[in-house]
Scaffold this active site. Structure first.
Site, PDB file in Angstrom:
ATOM      1  N   ASP A   1       0.813  -1.219   0.000  1.00 21.68           N
ATOM      2  CA  ASP A   1       0.000   0.000   0.000  1.00 21.68           C
ATOM      3  C   ASP A   1       0.848   1.272   0.000  1.00 21.68           C
ATOM      4  OD1 ASP A   1       0.691  -0.912   2.658  1.00 21.68           O
ATOM      5  OD2 ASP A   1      -0.536   0.715   3.445  1.00 21.68           O
ATOM      6  N   GLU A   2       0.279   2.313  -0.539  1.00 22.20           N
ATOM      7  CA  GLU A   2       0.748   3.696  -0.404  1.00 22.20           C
ATOM      8  C   GLU A   2       2.181   3.920  -0.883  1.00 22.20           C
ATOM      9  OE1 GLU A   2      -2.142   5.227   3.163  1.00 22.20           O
ATOM     10  OE2 GLU A   2      -0.235   4.335   3.754  1.00 22.20           O
TER      11      GLU A   2
END
Length: 873
Positions: free
Chosen positions: A456-457
């Site tokens: 993620d991210e």
């Protein structure tokens, strides 16, 4: 540290953690500088004239976005002597009691359009009155079985203990079952026989983990086609028992036909941001077993910590598991999240610990899903391998030393937060990591079938919305100035530097497949832009964590269409690092929801996401309208609650945030309720559609919460889990009659009319006198666990909590007990609430410490006092 010298000669810095970026210090005497992550310091300028005795310095700090929870403030601020880099913690911040250095927040509103209702004592009373009714739930099993049959002529059975035969059919699960019996205080006797049969089940309930249970006056028989099914049947039997009276328990004749709704029923624990003890993990596994959750997702790594020993990569724990003040990061990561300047030892699981956890979980039908987050949220690994490279071994280096890319991650780190995917040494690191973890699983006899990649991210947030004013020079793609990545681009035109997470996911997945690991799991944004066909493992699953009000239902459809298995992990319903209610004293983040109460988790409909728009509000307390996409219903493999740990620094805080919400997840993951509607393409849900059968939902919830409060929480107590006791609601009428209630039936409510000097148990409406201010709190049955203290009077429109009784004085006092007056010159905040300030008339005594103030959307105040150095020397 010679504090008088450094303060007078301006040779000091004050370091602190702030989850909101400090944008400006509105004072000519101090400036600030962002260090890394949430760490910032302020230091004096040449105009600073030093701290004078009995004087006060107020530093207005302009912060990014808003702050409406007191736990936004992090403890353990510290001073650094510029001459020798020695440190000292500011004394009143060295605490887990925020009130030692944070004044009460006066507003819960982020913006003028924020419609969330502050959960005052009076508001809580009204909510409880409308939502909760105690019912007889003595025969309610949590989680609810598929079918339970109790006939009209069913007999009541009184037992003083149980004995079990045919344990052999449970295999290794016998160890977990007998251990749980012992911890719950169950007595072995000949009163009631429980027997197991490994055999066929009715067609409707046949399948993995399924069972039937028949309770009669002559004993209980549990039948299943596999050991997990028999184990779950036994947990259902235990679920009916009153552990507070184990030598005299009551059962009812009944027949249960049961099967799980989802094969994946999970609980995630972030042990990376702040570490959880092995004991806390063991207790969590016990609770998961009791309520039929079967996957413990252990988030073992993140920017702020690496928590598993990896042989041959010793720096991951010798450096990456520690946080301290070391600007060069040779011995530890720079401190984050209020951990202070001094490293704590053994903040990781040894190889032996992990193997023990694997075995312990396996004996309770719980699978450990290890997560090693990458390419982003990997700073602990990157810095650890940099420390190794400084000693001459760069064979596992994870960052390109010649990379000059500027970037800012979602939690304010630079490029050292993301593994550079263009390095052969990065691939070598993952190969080594996967092999070592697989060896641990093999040694435990628990195959590593599933591996969580994270994913993620992995982005520069300055490329996103909200940063238009920033220079274009700062808006760079990750690794766009890395020579290693440029060489890769030159050699392979298909390499897409703008989709680093996708490239790295496919790379890691290939390594997993080569190690015969069957499944890769990831946070869904890490795989968005790819399809299942691009991966080599048998299964690829995603934790879906988009919010409903930001269009999450469309993202859900897209991920299902791309062929991924879906595990619902929706933050606006299933994040347990969020507050239980809208109150500034509640712990937690709130970026996706202002509260996730037990009721909200219980009412979550995982297979018909649009339905939740009728039963809940968005982050700002406003109604939603959501249309079901015109596609086939996505297949949901499971769901899990998430307990991220940025604001959760102790095991006790973890227990309180996770429990009892975990039980509501267990209910929804195992059982589909009658009030959950089918996915119907094109159907619209909002607060006025009236499609959800509210009477059925209310009846179901009252049964659940009554069983929870009147029976199940006692099992948590027996397991040593210090769950959250909710504060009571209350009302006082014009004649001075106090009426109180709780969101959890059977919870004891205490009240005081003398500011907590004496407490009385509340049973029924009671006269307290006209004009009285009444303090209340809830307690567990054994009196050990207590809610925060709240207050009420007959004219109260915005009552909150009683600081004095909590031991956290709302009006600071000097050493002699005198009141410290409010400074009327401090302005009100942007939300209409008043910023309170303190004066300090007794500074020459050297015993008073200032408080930091961040009770406003955009403006905080830091108070520095003359003779303040005494606060930490």
């Amino acid at each position: 540290m010679d504090a008088q010298f450094i303060f007078y000669h301006r040779q000091f810095k004050i370091y602190f953690s702030s989850i909101h970026r400090v944008l400006q210090v509105n004072s000519p005497d101090f400036v600030h500088e962002h260090v890394v992550g949430d760490l910032t310091y302020i230091k004096p300028t040449s105009s600073f004239q030093g701290f004078q005795s009995s004087t006060k310095i107020v530093l207005p700090l302009v912060l990014e976005y808003w702050s409406v929870q007191e736990t936004d403030n992090m403890p353990r601020w510290f001073v650094v002597d510029d001459r020798d880099q020695s440190t000292a913690i500011i004394g009143n911040t060295n605490t887990e009691n925020m009130r030692n250095f944070v004044l009460p927040y006066t507003s819960t509103l982020k913006t003028a359009s924020d419609a969330n209702v502050h959960m005052t004592t009076a508001n809580r009373f009204s909510l409880n009155k409308n939502m909760v009714e105690e019912v007889d739930a003595s025969h309610r099993i949590i989680p609810t079985p598929y079918i339970s049959v109790i006939t009209d002529d069913a007999q009541t059975i009184e037992i003083g203990g149980i004995y079990v035969q045919d344990w052999q059919y449970l295999g290794d699960l016998k160890v977990g079952a007998t251990d749980l019996l012992s911890k719950l205080g169950m007595t072995a006797s000949n009163d009631h026989k429980v027997s197991f049969i490994l055999g066929a089940l009715p067609t409707e309930t046949d399948g993995p983990e399924s069972y039937t249970m028949q309770i009669t006056t002559s004993g209980t028989t549990i039948t299943g086609t596999d050991a997990p099914g028999l184990f779950h049947g036994f947990m259902s039997f235990i679920g009916l028992l009153d552990v507070t009276n184990s030598d005299r328990m009551t059962l009812k004749e009944m027949t249960v036909y049961d099967k799980p709704r989802f094969g994946y029923r999970g609980h995630q624990v972030d042990v990376a941001r702040n570490f959880r003890s092995k004991d806390a993990i063991m207790k969590t596994i016990d609770a998961m077993a009791l309520w039929k959750l079967n996957v413990l997702h252990l988030a073992l790594t993140n920017d702020e910590g690496w928590r598993l020993e990896i042989p041959g990569l010793e720096e991951l724990t010798s450096v990456g598991s520690k946080r301290c003040f070391d600007p060069n990061e040779n011995t530890c990561l720079m401190t984050q999240l209020g951990s202070g300047p001094d490293a704590e030892e053994q903040q990781y699981y040894t190889r032996e610990d992990y193997i023990e956890i694997l075995k312990y979980a396996g004996e309770r039908n719980v699978k450990i899903l290890p997560e090693f987050n990458m390419p982003a949220h990997a700073r602990a690994a990157v810095i650890s391998m940099e420390a190794r490279a400084k000693k001459g071994d760069d064979s596992y280096r994870l960052t390109d030393p010649e990379d000059e890319t500027y970037m800012l991650t979602i939690q304010f780190y630079d490029r050292t937060s993301i593994i550079n995917p263009c390095l052969d040494s990065s691939v070598r690191f993952v190969e080594k990591l996967v092999w070592e973890v697989k060896q641990m699983h093999d040694e435990a006899g628990i195959p590593l079938d599933s591996y969580h990649f994270g994913g993620d991210e992995a982005k520069n947030i300055l490329l996103g919305a909200g940063y238009a004013s920033y220079s274009d020079e700062l808006k760079q793609q990750p690794f766009s100035k890395s020579p290693s990545c440029q060489a890769k681009l030159d050699a392979d035109s298909s390499f897409d530097i703008e989709n680093i997470a996708n490239y790295w996911a496919i790379t890691v997945n290939k390594i997993l497949a080569e190690n015969e690991i069957k499944e890769m799991v990831a946070w869904e944004d890490g795989l968005r832009g790819t399809t299942k066909e691009q991966y080599e493992t048998e299964s690829v699953a995603v934790d879906f964590w988009e919010t409903l009000y930001w269009g999450g239902i469309n993202g859900l459809s897209d991920m299902a269409e791309d062929g991924f298995d879906i595990i619902m992990a929706n933050p606006d319903y299933l994040y347990f690092d969020f507050p239980y209610e809208v109150d500034p004293t509640e712990r937690g983040y709130y970026w996706a929801a202002r509260f996730n109460s037990v009721h909200k988790v219980f009412t979550f409909a995982p297979e018909n996401l649009a339905q939740n728009a009728e039963t809940s509000v968005d982050r700002d307390g406003n109604e939603m309208s959501v249309t079901t996409p015109s596609v086939s219903k996505p297949t949901i493999r499971g769901m899990q609650g998430q307990t991220w740990s940025e604001t959760i620094r102790t095991d006790a805080q973890y227990y309180e945030m996770a429990f009892p919400r975990v039980l509501a997840v267990a209910e929804r993951a195992w059982h589909r309720a009658s009030w959950e509607l089918d996915w119907t393409p094109g159907e619209v849900f909002n607060a006025t559609t009236g499609l959800v059968p509210k009477d059925e939902l209310a009846s179901d919830y009252n049964g659940f919460v009554s069983a929870l409060g009147c029976r199940e929480v006692f099992k948590l107590e027996k397991l040593g889990i210090t769950y959250r006791v909710p504060p009571p609601g209350a009302s006082i009428d014009s004649s001075g009659i106090l009426t109180a209630n709780s969101e959890m039936p059977c919870t004891d409510i205490m009240f005081s009319i003398d500011e907590g000097d004496t407490w009385m148990k509340y049973s029924n409406p009671v006269g307290v006198g006209v004009g009285k201010v009444v303090s209340l709190r809830s307690t567990s049955s054994n009196g050990v666990l207590k809610s925060r203290v709240v207050v009420i009077d007959e004219e109260c429109n915005d009552c909150g909590y009683d600081d004095n009784i909590n031991g956290e004085p709302s009006i600071p006092t000097n050493n002699n007990g005198g009141n410290v007056n409010r400074d009327p010159t401090i302005p009100t905040n942007g939300n209409g609430g008043t910023l309170t300030d303190v004066q300090n008339p007794g500074m020459s005594s050297g015993t008073n410490c200032g408080k930091t103030l961040f009770p406003t959307s955009h403006l905080g105040y830091l108070l520095l006092f003359g003779s303040w150095l005494s606060c930490f020397l």
